[in-house]
Design a protein around this motif. Sequence first.
Motif, PDB file in Angstrom:
ATOM      1  N   THR A 132      31.653  31.607  53.688  1.00  0.00           N
ATOM      2  CA  THR A 132      32.944  30.927  53.100  1.00  0.00           C
ATOM      3  C   THR A 132      33.812  32.315  52.452  1.00  0.00           C
ATOM      4  O   THR A 132      32.900  32.982  51.696  1.00  0.00           O
ATOM      5  CB  THR A 132      32.784  30.221  51.990  1.00  0.00           C
ATOM      6  N   TYR A 155      37.225  33.814  50.497  1.00  0.00           N
ATOM      7  CA  TYR A 155      38.413  33.634  49.555  1.00  0.00           C
ATOM      8  C   TYR A 155      39.364  34.879  49.450  1.00  0.00           C
ATOM      9  O   TYR A 155      38.747  35.915  49.679  1.00  0.00           O
ATOM     10  CB  TYR A 155      38.095  32.927  48.332  1.00  0.00           C
ATOM     11  N   LEU A 200      30.270  30.158  40.709  1.00  0.00           N
ATOM     12  CA  LEU A 200      30.964  28.825  41.215  1.00  0.00           C
ATOM     13  C   LEU A 200      32.134  29.398  41.911  1.00  0.00           C
ATOM     14  O   LEU A 200      33.098  30.293  41.611  1.00  0.00           O
ATOM     15  CB  LEU A 200      31.343  28.037  39.993  1.00  0.00           C
ATOM     16  N   ARG A 201      32.453  28.531  42.928  1.00  0.00           N
ATOM     17  CA  ARG A 201      33.382  28.832  43.988  1.00  0.00           C
ATOM     18  C   ARG A 201      34.678  28.877  43.159  1.00  0.00           C
ATOM     19  O   ARG A 201      35.764  29.708  43.701  1.00  0.00           O
ATOM     20  CB  ARG A 201      33.423  28.230  45.164  1.00  0.00           C
ATOM     21  N   ARG A 202      34.949  28.020  42.203  1.00  0.00           N
ATOM     22  CA  ARG A 202      36.209  27.796  41.563  1.00  0.00           C
ATOM     23  C   ARG A 202      36.558  29.163  40.763  1.00  0.00           C
ATOM     24  O   ARG A 202      37.496  29.321  40.352  1.00  0.00           O
ATOM     25  CB  ARG A 202      36.250  26.658  40.966  1.00  0.00           C
ATOM     26  N   HIS A 203      35.338  30.111  40.461  1.00  0.00           N
ATOM     27  CA  HIS A 203      35.612  30.990  39.459  1.00  0.00           C
ATOM     28  C   HIS A 203      35.761  32.348  40.201  1.00  0.00           C
ATOM     29  O   HIS A 203      35.753  33.417  39.513  1.00  0.00           O
ATOM     30  CB  HIS A 203      34.461  31.115  38.823  1.00  0.00           C
ATOM     31  N   TRP A 204      35.989  32.447  41.517  1.00  0.00           N
ATOM     32  CA  TRP A 204      35.921  33.484  42.364  1.00  0.00           C
ATOM     33  C   TRP A 204      36.719  34.796  41.943  1.00  0.00           C
ATOM     34  O   TRP A 204      36.619  35.958  41.887  1.00  0.00           O
ATOM     35  CB  TRP A 204      35.736  33.510  43.616  1.00  0.00           C
ATOM     36  N   ARG A 205      38.115  34.422  41.200  1.00  0.00           N
ATOM     37  CA  ARG A 205      39.123  35.223  40.733  1.00  0.00           C
ATOM     38  C   ARG A 205      38.814  35.824  39.470  1.00  0.00           C
ATOM     39  O   ARG A 205      39.604  36.601  38.854  1.00  0.00           O
ATOM     40  CB  ARG A 205      40.408  34.689  40.927  1.00  0.00           C
ATOM     41  N   LYS A 208      33.001  36.453  35.398  1.00  0.00           N
ATOM     42  CA  LYS A 208      32.126  35.707  35.977  1.00  0.00           C
ATOM     43  C   LYS A 208      31.060  36.428  36.924  1.00  0.00           C
ATOM     44  O   LYS A 208      30.084  36.088  37.350  1.00  0.00           O
ATOM     45  CB  LYS A 208      32.560  34.772  36.861  1.00  0.00           C
TER      46      LYS A 208
END
Length: 126
Positions: free
Chosen positions: A57, A59, A103-108, A112
């Motif tokens: 995946t 982003y 976590l995927r929602r933290h990629w930016r 993290k």
Amino acid sequence: EVQLVESGGGLVQAGGSLRLSCATSGFTFDDYAIGWFRQAPGKEREGVSCIFVTDGTTYYADSVKGRFTISSDNAKNTVYLQMNSLKPEDTAVYYCVADRFLLRRHWRLPTKYDYWGQGTQVTVSS
């Protein structure tokens, strides 16, 4: 010891292309999220792209969608960032980052990621 070693930066004219490489070692490549951040002078670090190696995946930041492509070569434990149609505003130091439990929602979020490379300069002239 975890190591992330970037290469491939340089000077290119607007509209040109570069491919950044991030050679990794010291951890199980398949278990990690690996990404790219950039920082221009006087600006905050910006998440550019990320790949979750486990399932592939990817982003992208809105500013690079359609121009940049992230990929991984699991046999070489290396992640690439193909950058096309480069613009002067892409000029920055580009950092490779990695984290096992991202976590995927933290990629930016730069805070993290546990591991950072030393960075490679990309300069796009107009």
